[in-house]
Design a protein around this motif. Structure first.
Motif, mmCIF file in Angstrom:
data_model
loop_
_atom_site.group_PDB
_atom_site.id
_atom_site.type_symbol
_atom_site.label_atom_id
_atom_site.label_comp_id
_atom_site.label_asym_id
_atom_site.label_seq_id
_atom_site.Cartn_x
_atom_site.Cartn_y
_atom_site.Cartn_z
ATOM 1 N N PRO A 40 0.776 -1.237 0.000
ATOM 2 C CA PRO A 40 0.000 0.000 0.000
ATOM 3 C C PRO A 40 0.812 1.294 0.000
ATOM 4 C CG PRO A 40 0.110 -0.864 2.210
ATOM 5 C CD PRO A 40 0.808 -1.860 1.319
ATOM 6 N N TRP A 41 2.143 1.201 0.083
ATOM 7 C CA TRP A 41 2.967 2.414 0.152
ATOM 8 C C TRP A 41 3.702 2.640 -1.153
ATOM 9 C CZ3 TRP A 41 2.106 5.649 3.955
ATOM 10 C CH2 TRP A 41 1.508 5.161 5.107
ATOM 11 N N LEU A 42 3.591 3.857 -1.679
ATOM 12 C CA LEU A 42 4.203 4.224 -2.952
ATOM 13 C C LEU A 42 5.340 5.202 -2.738
ATOM 14 C CD1 LEU A 42 0.941 5.116 -4.914
ATOM 15 C CD2 LEU A 42 2.157 2.943 -4.944
ATOM 16 N N VAL A 43 6.383 5.090 -3.554
ATOM 17 C CA VAL A 43 7.398 6.137 -3.650
ATOM 18 C C VAL A 43 7.109 6.853 -4.965
ATOM 19 C CG1 VAL A 43 9.850 6.678 -3.921
ATOM 20 C CG2 VAL A 43 9.128 4.905 -2.310
ATOM 21 N N ILE A 44 6.947 8.164 -4.882
ATOM 22 C CA ILE A 44 6.620 8.999 -6.030
ATOM 23 C C ILE A 44 7.791 9.931 -6.316
ATOM 24 C CG2 ILE A 44 4.992 10.699 -6.967
ATOM 25 C CD1 ILE A 44 3.684 8.003 -6.330
ATOM 26 N N ARG A 45 8.073 10.138 -7.607
ATOM 27 C CA ARG A 45 9.139 11.045 -8.043
ATOM 28 C C ARG A 45 8.521 12.171 -8.867
ATOM 29 N NH1 ARG A 45 11.725 10.014 -13.228
ATOM 30 N NH2 ARG A 45 12.959 11.851 -13.623
ATOM 31 N N GLN A 46 8.964 13.381 -8.598
ATOM 32 C CA GLN A 46 8.562 14.520 -9.420
ATOM 33 C C GLN A 46 9.773 15.003 -10.196
ATOM 34 O OE1 GLN A 46 6.113 17.673 -7.685
ATOM 35 N NE2 GLN A 46 7.456 19.146 -8.663
ATOM 36 N N ASP A 47 9.630 15.125 -11.526
ATOM 37 C CA ASP A 47 10.750 15.588 -12.334
ATOM 38 C C ASP A 47 10.772 17.109 -12.426
ATOM 39 O OD1 ASP A 47 8.917 16.353 -14.319
ATOM 40 O OD2 ASP A 47 9.385 14.665 -15.634
ATOM 41 N N ASP A 48 11.735 17.631 -13.155
ATOM 42 C CA ASP A 48 11.920 19.077 -13.271
ATOM 43 C C ASP A 48 10.731 19.792 -13.910
ATOM 44 O OD1 ASP A 48 14.424 18.751 -12.173
ATOM 45 O OD2 ASP A 48 15.444 18.694 -14.107
ATOM 46 N N ASN A 49 9.920 19.052 -14.663
ATOM 47 C CA ASN A 49 8.760 19.645 -15.331
ATOM 48 C C ASN A 49 7.474 19.495 -14.519
ATOM 49 O OD1 ASN A 49 10.204 20.425 -17.692
ATOM 50 N ND2 ASN A 49 10.216 18.281 -18.304
ATOM 51 N N GLY A 50 7.583 18.939 -13.324
ATOM 52 C CA GLY A 50 6.414 18.765 -12.463
ATOM 53 C C GLY A 50 5.632 17.492 -12.716
ATOM 54 N N ASN A 51 6.142 16.609 -13.576
ATOM 55 C CA ASN A 51 5.478 15.331 -13.829
ATOM 56 C C ASN A 51 5.746 14.376 -12.679
ATOM 57 O OD1 ASN A 51 4.549 16.011 -16.526
ATOM 58 N ND2 ASN A 51 6.713 15.931 -17.084
ATOM 59 N N HIS A 52 4.748 13.580 -12.310
ATOM 60 C CA HIS A 52 4.878 12.621 -11.214
ATOM 61 C C HIS A 52 4.955 11.203 -11.775
ATOM 62 C CE1 HIS A 52 2.693 15.578 -8.325
ATOM 63 N NE2 HIS A 52 3.858 16.026 -8.755
ATOM 64 N N TYR A 53 5.842 10.387 -11.195
ATOM 65 C CA TYR A 53 6.035 9.007 -11.611
ATOM 66 C C TYR A 53 6.062 8.104 -10.393
ATOM 67 C CZ TYR A 53 7.586 11.349 -15.830
ATOM 68 O OH TYR A 53 7.654 12.151 -16.935
ATOM 69 N N ARG A 54 5.432 6.961 -10.496
ATOM 70 C CA ARG A 54 5.478 5.957 -9.434
ATOM 71 C C ARG A 54 6.787 5.195 -9.572
ATOM 72 N NH1 ARG A 54 0.578 2.121 -9.663
ATOM 73 N NH2 ARG A 54 -0.356 4.170 -9.848
ATOM 74 N N VAL A 55 7.617 5.234 -8.538
ATOM 75 C CA VAL A 55 8.914 4.558 -8.540
ATOM 76 C C VAL A 55 8.757 3.105 -8.111
ATOM 77 C CG1 VAL A 55 11.210 4.535 -7.479
ATOM 78 C CG2 VAL A 55 10.154 6.704 -8.114
ATOM 79 N N GLY A 56 7.931 2.858 -7.088
ATOM 80 C CA GLY A 56 7.744 1.504 -6.593
ATOM 81 C C GLY A 56 6.676 1.445 -5.538
ATOM 82 N N ARG A 57 6.267 0.221 -5.219
ATOM 83 C CA ARG A 57 5.266 -0.040 -4.171
ATOM 84 C C ARG A 57 5.928 -0.891 -3.102
ATOM 85 N NH1 ARG A 57 -0.654 -0.310 -6.578
ATOM 86 N NH2 ARG A 57 -1.012 -0.742 -4.397
ATOM 87 N N TYR A 58 5.569 -0.623 -1.837
ATOM 88 C CA TYR A 58 6.227 -1.281 -0.708
ATOM 89 C C TYR A 58 5.206 -1.663 0.356
ATOM 90 C CZ TYR A 58 10.080 0.624 -3.252
ATOM 91 O OH TYR A 58 10.956 0.909 -4.264
ATOM 92 N N ALA A 59 5.563 -2.657 1.156
ATOM 93 C CA ALA A 59 4.661 -3.180 2.180
ATOM 94 C C ALA A 59 4.536 -2.255 3.386
ATOM 95 C CB ALA A 59 5.133 -4.559 2.635
ATOM 96 N N THR A 60 5.624 -1.546 3.728
ATOM 97 C CA THR A 60 5.588 -0.686 4.912
ATOM 98 C C THR A 60 6.032 0.731 4.567
ATOM 99 O OG1 THR A 60 7.871 -1.114 5.595
ATOM 100 C CG2 THR A 60 6.174 -2.658 6.396
ATOM 101 N N ARG A 61 5.588 1.669 5.375
ATOM 102 C CA ARG A 61 6.000 3.054 5.181
ATOM 103 C C ARG A 61 7.507 3.192 5.388
ATOM 104 N NH1 ARG A 61 4.106 8.118 4.809
ATOM 105 N NH2 ARG A 61 5.415 9.759 5.670
ATOM 106 N N ASP A 62 8.048 2.502 6.392
ATOM 107 C CA ASP A 62 9.490 2.571 6.655
ATOM 108 C C ASP A 62 10.305 2.117 5.446
ATOM 109 O OD1 ASP A 62 9.166 3.577 9.216
ATOM 110 O OD2 ASP A 62 9.405 1.629 10.189
#
Length: 59
Positions: free
Chosen positions: A9-31
């Motif tokens: 349920p936890w996602l890492v999101i990346r925002q590039d220089d143009n403001g676009n958002h990308y999902r980097v990965g999904r993880y089991a825990t927030r930590d």
């Protein structure tokens, strides 16, 4: 639940220089997700990384 039976349920999101958002990965825990986001953030590039819970409104 995914096909593998794992709940990620936890996602890492990346925002590039143009403001676009990308999902980097999904993880089991927030930590776990936060460790990945922190390690990517310390690489010295100008990208922005953060952690979101699935279903949480985008930043």
């Amino acid at each position: 639940m995914s096909e593998s039976g794992a709940v990620l349920p936890w996602l890492v999101i990346r925002q590039d220089d143009n403001g676009n958002h990308y999902r980097v990965g999904r993880y089991a825990t927030r930590d776990e997700a936060q460790k990945i986001a922190d390690s990517l953030d310390t690489r010295g590039n100008e990208q922005l990384y953060w952690v979101e819970h699935v279903g949480q409104p985008a930043s």
